[in-house]
Design a protein around this motif. Structure first.
Motif, PDB file in Angstrom:
ATOM      1  N   HIS A 194       0.827  -1.209   0.000  1.00 55.50           N
ATOM      2  CA  HIS A 194       0.000   0.000   0.000  1.00 55.50           C
ATOM      3  C   HIS A 194       0.858   1.255   0.000  1.00 55.50           C
ATOM      4  CE1 HIS A 194      -4.407   1.208   0.975  1.00 55.50           C
ATOM      5  NE2 HIS A 194      -4.030   1.492  -0.238  1.00 55.50           N
ATOM      6  N   TYR A 195       0.332   2.319   0.567  1.00 54.13           N
ATOM      7  CA  TYR A 195       0.930   3.647   0.394  1.00 54.13           C
ATOM      8  C   TYR A 195       2.445   3.735   0.584  1.00 54.13           C
ATOM      9  CZ  TYR A 195      -3.986   4.559   1.444  1.00 54.13           C
ATOM     10  OH  TYR A 195      -5.345   4.533   1.478  1.00 54.13           O
ATOM     11  N   ILE A 196       3.075   4.458  -0.328  1.00 59.55           N
ATOM     12  CA  ILE A 196       4.429   4.954  -0.106  1.00 59.55           C
ATOM     13  C   ILE A 196       4.222   6.213   0.735  1.00 59.55           C
ATOM     14  CG2 ILE A 196       6.513   5.856  -1.221  1.00 59.55           C
ATOM     15  CD1 ILE A 196       5.875   3.056  -2.273  1.00 59.55           C
ATOM     16  N   PRO A 197       4.820   6.287   1.928  1.00 65.20           N
ATOM     17  CA  PRO A 197       4.543   7.443   2.795  1.00 65.20           C
ATOM     18  C   PRO A 197       4.672   8.782   2.057  1.00 65.20           C
ATOM     19  CG  PRO A 197       5.835   5.816   3.965  1.00 65.20           C
ATOM     20  CD  PRO A 197       5.732   5.329   2.549  1.00 65.20           C
ATOM     21  N   LEU A 198       3.700   9.654   2.259  1.00 67.71           N
ATOM     22  CA  LEU A 198       3.648  10.904   1.490  1.00 67.71           C
ATOM     23  C   LEU A 198       4.873  11.778   1.729  1.00 67.71           C
ATOM     24  CD1 LEU A 198      -0.102  12.062   1.806  1.00 67.71           C
ATOM     25  CD2 LEU A 198       0.970  10.609   0.072  1.00 67.71           C
ATOM     26  N   HIS A 199       5.432  11.736   2.936  1.00 71.96           N
ATOM     27  CA  HIS A 199       6.550  12.660   3.211  1.00 71.96           C
ATOM     28  C   HIS A 199       7.822  12.274   2.463  1.00 71.96           C
ATOM     29  CE1 HIS A 199       7.619   9.514   6.141  1.00 71.96           C
ATOM     30  NE2 HIS A 199       8.807  10.071   6.250  1.00 71.96           N
ATOM     31  N   THR A 200       7.829  11.059   1.873  1.00 71.45           N
ATOM     32  CA  THR A 200       9.003  10.636   1.106  1.00 71.45           C
ATOM     33  C   THR A 200       8.782  10.832  -0.397  1.00 71.45           C
ATOM     34  OG1 THR A 200       8.244   8.340   0.854  1.00 71.45           O
ATOM     35  CG2 THR A 200       9.500   8.867   2.851  1.00 71.45           C
ATOM     36  N   ALA A 201       7.561  11.217  -0.790  1.00 74.32           N
ATOM     37  CA  ALA A 201       7.227  11.414  -2.213  1.00 74.32           C
ATOM     38  C   ALA A 201       7.662  12.816  -2.649  1.00 74.32           C
ATOM     39  CB  ALA A 201       5.733  11.242  -2.413  1.00 74.32           C
ATOM     40  N   PRO A 202       7.926  13.013  -3.954  1.00 73.24           N
ATOM     41  CA  PRO A 202       8.374  14.343  -4.417  1.00 73.24           C
ATOM     42  C   PRO A 202       7.458  15.484  -3.967  1.00 73.24           C
ATOM     43  CG  PRO A 202       8.569  12.732  -6.186  1.00 73.24           C
ATOM     44  CD  PRO A 202       7.898  12.020  -5.044  1.00 73.24           C
ATOM     45  N   ALA A 203       6.148  15.302  -4.101  1.00 72.50           N
ATOM     46  CA  ALA A 203       5.232  16.387  -3.705  1.00 72.50           C
ATOM     47  C   ALA A 203       5.194  16.565  -2.186  1.00 72.50           C
ATOM     48  CB  ALA A 203       3.826  16.120  -4.236  1.00 72.50           C
ATOM     49  N   GLY A 204       5.357  15.467  -1.472  1.00 72.09           N
ATOM     50  CA  GLY A 204       5.375  15.548  -0.009  1.00 72.09           C
ATOM     51  C   GLY A 204       6.581  16.348   0.477  1.00 72.09           C
ATOM     52  N   LEU A 205       7.722  16.118  -0.191  1.00 73.27           N
ATOM     53  CA  LEU A 205       8.942  16.853   0.170  1.00 73.27           C
ATOM     54  C   LEU A 205       8.780  18.332  -0.148  1.00 73.27           C
ATOM     55  CD1 LEU A 205      11.516  14.262  -1.240  1.00 73.27           C
ATOM     56  CD2 LEU A 205      11.242  14.891   1.182  1.00 73.27           C
ATOM     57  N   LYS A 206       8.062  18.614  -1.239  1.00 67.36           N
ATOM     58  CA  LYS A 206       7.902  19.990  -1.696  1.00 67.36           C
ATOM     59  C   LYS A 206       6.895  20.761  -0.846  1.00 67.36           C
ATOM     60  CE  LYS A 206       6.531  21.946  -6.152  1.00 67.36           C
ATOM     61  NZ  LYS A 206       6.243  21.468  -7.518  1.00 67.36           N
ATOM     62  N   PHE A 207       5.774  20.106  -0.510  1.00 67.16           N
ATOM     63  CA  PHE A 207       4.672  20.836   0.120  1.00 67.16           C
ATOM     64  C   PHE A 207       4.533  20.621   1.623  1.00 67.16           C
ATOM     65  CE2 PHE A 207       2.891  20.031  -4.272  1.00 67.16           C
ATOM     66  CZ  PHE A 207       3.007  21.344  -4.710  1.00 67.16           C
ATOM     67  N   GLY A 208       5.075  19.516   2.126  1.00 70.48           N
ATOM     68  CA  GLY A 208       4.787  19.181   3.523  1.00 70.48           C
ATOM     69  C   GLY A 208       6.032  19.061   4.377  1.00 70.48           C
ATOM     70  N   ARG A 209       5.811  18.676   5.630  1.00 68.36           N
ATOM     71  CA  ARG A 209       6.940  18.350   6.501  1.00 68.36           C
ATOM     72  C   ARG A 209       6.490  17.295   7.506  1.00 68.36           C
ATOM     73  NH1 ARG A 209       6.446  20.840  11.508  1.00 68.36           N
ATOM     74  NH2 ARG A 209       4.988  22.594  11.518  1.00 68.36           N
ATOM     75  N   PHE A 210       7.460  16.511   7.960  1.00 65.43           N
ATOM     76  CA  PHE A 210       7.164  15.482   8.953  1.00 65.43           C
ATOM     77  C   PHE A 210       7.493  16.062  10.312  1.00 65.43           C
ATOM     78  CE2 PHE A 210       7.384  11.567  11.307  1.00 65.43           C
ATOM     79  CZ  PHE A 210       6.550  10.686  10.627  1.00 65.43           C
ATOM     80  N   HIS A 211       6.561  15.969  11.247  1.00 71.58           N
ATOM     81  CA  HIS A 211       6.850  16.456  12.591  1.00 71.58           C
ATOM     82  C   HIS A 211       7.293  15.295  13.467  1.00 71.58           C
ATOM     83  CE1 HIS A 211       6.137  17.510  16.792  1.00 71.58           C
ATOM     84  NE2 HIS A 211       6.505  18.719  16.411  1.00 71.58           N
TER      85      HIS A 211
END
Ligand SMILES: *Cc1c(COP(=O)(O)O)cnc(C)c1O
Length: 376
Positions: free
Chosen positions: A320-337
């Motif tokens: 299932h999911y590739i964690p969003l924070h490791t995806a290109p858009a996740g790196l660009k738009f988000g952050r892991f706390h």
């Protein structure tokens, strides 16, 4: 070959769609859309349900209903989820702040949420993975304390509940999916559940391109006009007709899925007890809908071998999911706390087994036998 998913289908769909075609009534908000909305309202107890073109769109609609969310604001969510959870808020310019999950349910760890709250936090988006509820009491308590909105991503959660309350009805807004991979399907589709009466009118307006056309259709006003920003989130009534046929047999579909789920669980318990695999956990107070059956292998390498072995034995299984924070858009738009203790590790261990309405108990037994042979 045992497929991973077979989209649900109800015989009556044929008659209902033919009726739409014969009456030439296929546009949005027709008779079947109304029937689906009313069915969901009655079943879940939500103040209002609005059928949408997808769960992605339901989430977007919820984000548009929270005008306080804008550029630079933060929205707390898990990283182990589908992209739509984040997209809806990224489109508003907000930053997804990813919080680690609990390994037992794969849901956001409620104990880590409060530490991720900042002055810019505007909302929490719990995702009820596999139709098993997040710890909603704790999440609502944090939301109350910091005046945050809660949008439940209940894409997988129709027919599930938390302490007697239907998923999707606990937060301000809840989002269902009727994509063909979910328990009930209209091909592409979803629904927005609105908890508070006060939010209903605005939701109807945004869903109708920013106009008060819904009121006009009900005869409450004699012409409609543009009064806010909005978009178009109405599905065709033909899709609603397809869905309604399944909602009429929702209990039967749910029971059949649960029978398969329980059979998997009982069959695989010895493997779990021997420490070979982990099985899903359903916490007390949570009633689930058997959306998914997954197991966890030791690590990525073992999971890859397991999926290949199953395929060789004619069983389709998927991760299932590739964690969003490791995806290109996740790196660009988000952050892991905080620390990623479980999100990446547990996502790499998880394998989903075939689960659909129509899967037989014999097939479940066969799949479990294959798994046992793999671990011998
Ligand atoms: C399926 C799913 C979605 C998206 O649903 P669509 O109806 O395809 O837009 C969103 N979130 C989760 C957790 C899902 O499983």
């Amino acid at each position: 070959m045992i497929k991973f998913n077979v989209p649900p289908y109800a015989e009556k769909a044929y008659d209902y769609i033919r009726e739409c075609v014969e009456n030439q009534k296929i546009c949005g908000d027709g008779a079947y859309t109304r029937k689906c909305n009313e069915w969901i309202e009655k079943k879940t107890g939500t103040a209002k349900c609005l059928l949408t073109t997808s769960c992605t769109h339901a989430t977007e609609l919820a984000a548009l209903l929270l005008p306080e969310i804008g550029p630079g604001d933060e929205v707390i969510m898990p990283s182990f989820t589908f992209v739509s959870t984040a997209d809806a808020f990224v489109l508003r310019g907000a930053v997804p702040v990813f919080v680690d999950i609990r390994p037992d349910t794969m849901n956001i760890d409620e104990k880590l949420i409060e530490a991720a709250v900042t002055e810019r936090t505007k909302a929490i988006v719990p995702v009820h993975y596999a139709g098993v509820s997040c710890e909603m009491d704790k999440i609502m308590e944090i939301a109350d304390k910091y005046h945050l909105a809660v949008i439940e991503d209940a894409a997988q959660g129709i027919m599930s509940s938390y302490k007697g309350r239907a998923l999707g009805t606990i937060g301000n807004f809840g989002c269902f999916s009727f994509h063909e991979t979910k328990n009930y399907s209209m091909g592409e589709g979803g629904a927005l559940l609105i908890r508070d009466e006060k939010d209903v009118e605005e939701a109807e307006i945004i869903r109708e391109k920013g106009t008060n056309r819904s009121k006009y259709y009900r005869g409450q006003i004699d012409k409609y006009t543009w009064i806010n920003y909005g978009s178009s989130y109405l599905p065709s009534d033909m899709n609603a007709a397809y869905l309604y046929a399944q909602l009429e047999m929702a209990e039967e579909i749910n029971d059949a899925r649960l029978r398969c789920w329980n059979r998997y669980y009982e069959n695989l318990k010895p493997l779990a007890e021997a420490g070979k695999i982990d099985l899903p956990t359903v916490p007390e107070g949570c009633v689930h809908n058997a959306h998914m059956f997954y197991i966890k292998a030791a690590d990525l390498k073992e999971r890859t071998e397991l999926i290949a072995y199953l395929k060789d034995k004619d069983v389709m299984s998927v991760f299932h999911y590739i964690p969003l924070h490791t995806a290109p858009a996740g790196l660009k738009f988000g952050r892991f706390h905080g620390e990623d203790r479980y999100t990446t590790r547990e996502s790499e261990r998880l394998a989903r087994l075939p689960m659909y309405f129509g899967l037989t108990e014999e097939q479940v037994d066969y799949i479990c036998d294959v798994l046992k042979r793999f671990y011998e």
